[in-house]
Motif scaffolding. Structure first.
Motif, PDB file in Angstrom:
ATOM      1  N   GLU A 131      37.486 -21.630  22.086  1.00  0.00           N
ATOM      2  CA  GLU A 131      38.810 -21.044  21.868  1.00  0.00           C
ATOM      3  C   GLU A 131      39.925 -22.086  21.970  1.00  0.00           C
ATOM      4  O   GLU A 131      40.852 -22.082  21.159  1.00  0.00           O
ATOM      5  CB  GLU A 131      39.080 -19.944  22.904  1.00  0.00           C
ATOM      6  N   HIS A 154      39.107 -30.746  25.372  1.00  0.00           N
ATOM      7  CA  HIS A 154      40.096 -31.459  26.180  1.00  0.00           C
ATOM      8  C   HIS A 154      41.203 -30.554  26.673  1.00  0.00           C
ATOM      9  O   HIS A 154      41.854 -30.860  27.679  1.00  0.00           O
ATOM     10  CB  HIS A 154      40.685 -32.618  25.378  1.00  0.00           C
ATOM     11  N   ALA A 155      41.441 -29.464  25.996  1.00  0.00           N
ATOM     12  CA  ALA A 155      42.517 -28.560  26.387  1.00  0.00           C
ATOM     13  C   ALA A 155      42.058 -27.541  27.425  1.00  0.00           C
ATOM     14  O   ALA A 155      42.843 -26.735  27.896  1.00  0.00           O
ATOM     15  CB  ALA A 155      43.078 -27.835  25.171  1.00  0.00           C
ATOM     16  N   HIS A 213      33.148 -28.700  16.267  1.00  0.00           N
ATOM     17  CA  HIS A 213      34.489 -29.222  16.534  1.00  0.00           C
ATOM     18  C   HIS A 213      34.527 -30.380  17.512  1.00  0.00           C
ATOM     19  O   HIS A 213      35.398 -31.242  17.418  1.00  0.00           O
ATOM     20  CB  HIS A 213      35.382 -28.097  17.055  1.00  0.00           C
ATOM     21  N   LYS A 263      32.536 -35.033  18.305  1.00  0.00           N
ATOM     22  CA  LYS A 263      33.121 -36.377  18.254  1.00  0.00           C
ATOM     23  C   LYS A 263      33.469 -36.897  19.636  1.00  0.00           C
ATOM     24  O   LYS A 263      33.610 -38.090  19.842  1.00  0.00           O
ATOM     25  CB  LYS A 263      34.391 -36.362  17.397  1.00  0.00           C
ATOM     26  N   HIS A 264      33.631 -36.009  20.597  1.00  0.00           N
ATOM     27  CA  HIS A 264      34.064 -36.416  21.930  1.00  0.00           C
ATOM     28  C   HIS A 264      32.903 -36.725  22.861  1.00  0.00           C
ATOM     29  O   HIS A 264      33.108 -36.919  24.055  1.00  0.00           O
ATOM     30  CB  HIS A 264      34.944 -35.319  22.538  1.00  0.00           C
ATOM     31  N   SER A 319      43.239 -37.288  14.025  1.00  0.00           N
ATOM     32  CA  SER A 319      42.058 -36.909  13.253  1.00  0.00           C
ATOM     33  C   SER A 319      40.802 -37.571  13.825  1.00  0.00           C
ATOM     34  O   SER A 319      39.731 -36.984  13.796  1.00  0.00           O
ATOM     35  CB  SER A 319      42.226 -37.289  11.781  1.00  0.00           C
ATOM     36  N   GLU A 320      40.957 -38.784  14.357  1.00  0.00           N
ATOM     37  CA  GLU A 320      39.789 -39.479  14.910  1.00  0.00           C
ATOM     38  C   GLU A 320      39.408 -38.944  16.287  1.00  0.00           C
ATOM     39  O   GLU A 320      38.232 -38.743  16.584  1.00  0.00           O
ATOM     40  CB  GLU A 320      40.070 -40.985  15.027  1.00  0.00           C
ATOM     41  N   ARG A 321      40.414 -38.768  17.156  1.00  0.00           N
ATOM     42  CA  ARG A 321      40.116 -38.446  18.558  1.00  0.00           C
ATOM     43  C   ARG A 321      40.468 -37.022  18.927  1.00  0.00           C
ATOM     44  O   ARG A 321      40.056 -36.552  20.002  1.00  0.00           O
ATOM     45  CB  ARG A 321      40.924 -39.367  19.480  1.00  0.00           C
ATOM     46  N   GLY A 322      41.266 -36.365  18.111  1.00  0.00           N
ATOM     47  CA  GLY A 322      41.746 -35.037  18.483  1.00  0.00           C
ATOM     48  C   GLY A 322      43.128 -35.126  19.119  1.00  0.00           C
ATOM     49  O   GLY A 322      43.513 -36.163  19.670  1.00  0.00           O
ATOM     50  N   HIS A 365      44.602 -33.453  21.757  1.00  0.00           N
ATOM     51  CA  HIS A 365      44.727 -33.526  23.213  1.00  0.00           C
ATOM     52  C   HIS A 365      44.113 -34.797  23.779  1.00  0.00           C
ATOM     53  O   HIS A 365      44.454 -35.204  24.888  1.00  0.00           O
ATOM     54  CB  HIS A 365      44.080 -32.298  23.861  1.00  0.00           C
ATOM     55  N   ALA A 366      43.202 -35.397  23.052  1.00  0.00           N
ATOM     56  CA  ALA A 366      42.546 -36.611  23.545  1.00  0.00           C
ATOM     57  C   ALA A 366      43.331 -37.866  23.179  1.00  0.00           C
ATOM     58  O   ALA A 366      42.952 -38.965  23.563  1.00  0.00           O
ATOM     59  CB  ALA A 366      41.123 -36.710  22.996  1.00  0.00           C
ATOM     60  N   THR A 403      42.271 -33.291   8.086  1.00  0.00           N
ATOM     61  CA  THR A 403      41.387 -33.112   9.238  1.00  0.00           C
ATOM     62  C   THR A 403      42.146 -32.522  10.414  1.00  0.00           C
ATOM     63  O   THR A 403      41.676 -31.585  11.072  1.00  0.00           O
ATOM     64  CB  THR A 403      40.769 -34.469   9.636  1.00  0.00           C
ATOM     65  N   HIS A 416      41.431 -28.917  12.150  1.00  0.00           N
ATOM     66  CA  HIS A 416      40.886 -28.954  13.512  1.00  0.00           C
ATOM     67  C   HIS A 416      41.854 -28.516  14.587  1.00  0.00           C
ATOM     68  O   HIS A 416      41.440 -27.989  15.619  1.00  0.00           O
ATOM     69  CB  HIS A 416      40.383 -30.366  13.829  1.00  0.00           C
ATOM     70  N   LYS A 445      44.906 -24.614  15.952  1.00  0.00           N
ATOM     71  CA  LYS A 445      44.838 -23.643  17.043  1.00  0.00           C
ATOM     72  C   LYS A 445      45.733 -24.029  18.212  1.00  0.00           C
ATOM     73  O   LYS A 445      46.086 -23.189  19.024  1.00  0.00           O
ATOM     74  CB  LYS A 445      43.393 -23.522  17.549  1.00  0.00           C
ATOM     75  N   HIS A 446      46.067 -25.296  18.307  1.00  0.00           N
ATOM     76  CA  HIS A 446      46.844 -25.771  19.453  1.00  0.00           C
ATOM     77  C   HIS A 446      48.349 -25.710  19.210  1.00  0.00           C
ATOM     78  O   HIS A 446      49.113 -26.207  20.026  1.00  0.00           O
ATOM     79  CB  HIS A 446      46.428 -27.205  19.803  1.00  0.00           C
TER      80      HIS A 446
END
Lengths: 199, 199
Positions: A22, A26-27, A107, A110-111, B21-24, B26-27, B103, B107, B110-111
């Motif tokens: 959801e 990381h969030a 999703h 990648k982390h 796009s690479e790390r997201g 929040h990251a 991307t 991805h 939602k945030h």
DNA sequence: ACAAGTGCCAAACGCCCGTTAGGCTGCGTG
DNA sequence: CACGCAGCCTAACGGGCGTTTGGCACTTGT
């Protein structure tokens, strides 16, 4: 008390799957996760070693399910079109039966740390290879059109079955089998009507 | 006046698109982003108001491009199959020409804060409606098979064009047009050979 | 009854987060 | 020359992060 409640660890993984899917990995904080289970942040560490262990386990469970679903199909003797339909059935069922972990899988992989990351890309490649081989065989058997590019065809099929995690809702009017059959019908037979299909 | 700071702002948005796009989202920290531009974290705030502004702007630019690409197709008079092919061409081109922001768009939406979130779901619905109407018209015109479910068909087409963000690599052997034509050929004509297609 | 073990809490650790404040430098303009 | 003003710096803010620790309450086996 005869009812066996799920082990605490499994409950944590369930909550983590839901929250990660959801809000994202990381969030979601460990305190969020603990709160969802009615406990304090630090108490989680009696059951798990750390946050990344949760992500690794969720992704591993998901990838193992994809793997098992398709692995037993590898050596089945079946016309290519029927085999593709069956593969799509199984693939979509895994997505539909594990919406949360499938979402996390698509999703958040990648982390992951490098080794876990490599394992996931390995799975990806093997699924890819499965569909490409299926299509290549279908072409040589004459079931599929000879002008297909197996790589592009595999991408198209994978698009259909994977993207389902973004829109499918379990409990709705469509069963996973409905979705798979609908997609397989369209992919195999094409969208054009008989009249409209000139060349 | 705001025009003078624009180049630096654009650089920041470019870096943010790539890193998000690479790390997201929040990251990626503001210090990461600043480091990528050779500056200190705090210095970013001379050009932007905050982290979420970056996400909002990236997603807005992406959604606007999707919107513009398809909007001008709405009232074009064309057989449904050709129109679908053209829509896929444009859709995939947007993805391919903006891999990073596409991307991020797929991805991280939602945030977003509630209003920006609502705007994105609105876009989603309008794209969805575009494809459904196109297919519905194609069915009533006799171009498409009469037994198609427009909703499922739209999902299938959207799967193909959207999922491209996960595997397409600009600069590779395939142009966006190649991908679109390949997918359109398979979708319209079906995978089965003439011989193999028995009902 | 007592010891061992389990499951959780409260508190704290060091670290990094997004963001702000104030000051320095170097440029273009009067 | 003096001025203003971008553009960036360093330093710091409050707060949240993942994780560790020590201890308390309860259950269980003997």
């Amino acid at each position: 008390m005869t009812e066996t409640t799920k082990p605490r660890r499994a409950q944590i993984l369930d909550s983590a799957s839901r929250l990660f899917s959801e809000r994202g990995y990381h969030a979601t904080s460990m305190r969020d996760l603990a709160g969802d289970l009615g406990m304090q942040g630090g108490s989680l560490y009696a059951h798990i070693s750390g946050k990344e262990e949760l992500l690794i386990e969720i992704v591993n469970v998901a990838s193992r399910q994809f793997d098992e679903a398709l692995f037993t199909l590898r050596d089945v003797q079946l016309p290519a079109d029927e085999k593709l339909r069956e593969a799509m059935h199984r693939h979509i069922r895994v997505v539909a039966d594990n919406m949360d972990s499938a979402t996390v899988f698509f999703h958040e992989w990648k982390h992951l740390s490098p080794e876990a990351y490599a394992r996931v890309t390995g799975w990806r490649d093997s699924i890819d290879a499965f569909y490409r081989e299926l299509i290549t065989r279908g072409i040589s058997e004459g079931t599929f059109r000879a002008d297909l590019d197996p790589r592009m065809t595999a991408y198209l099929v994978l698009s259909a079955v994977n993207w389902a995690y973004t829109w499918y809702r379990p409990g709705g009017p469509l069963t996973p089998g409905d979705v798979a059959d609908s997609f397989a019908d369209m992919l195999l037979g094409g969208l054009r009507s008989e009249i409209g299909s000139t060349a």
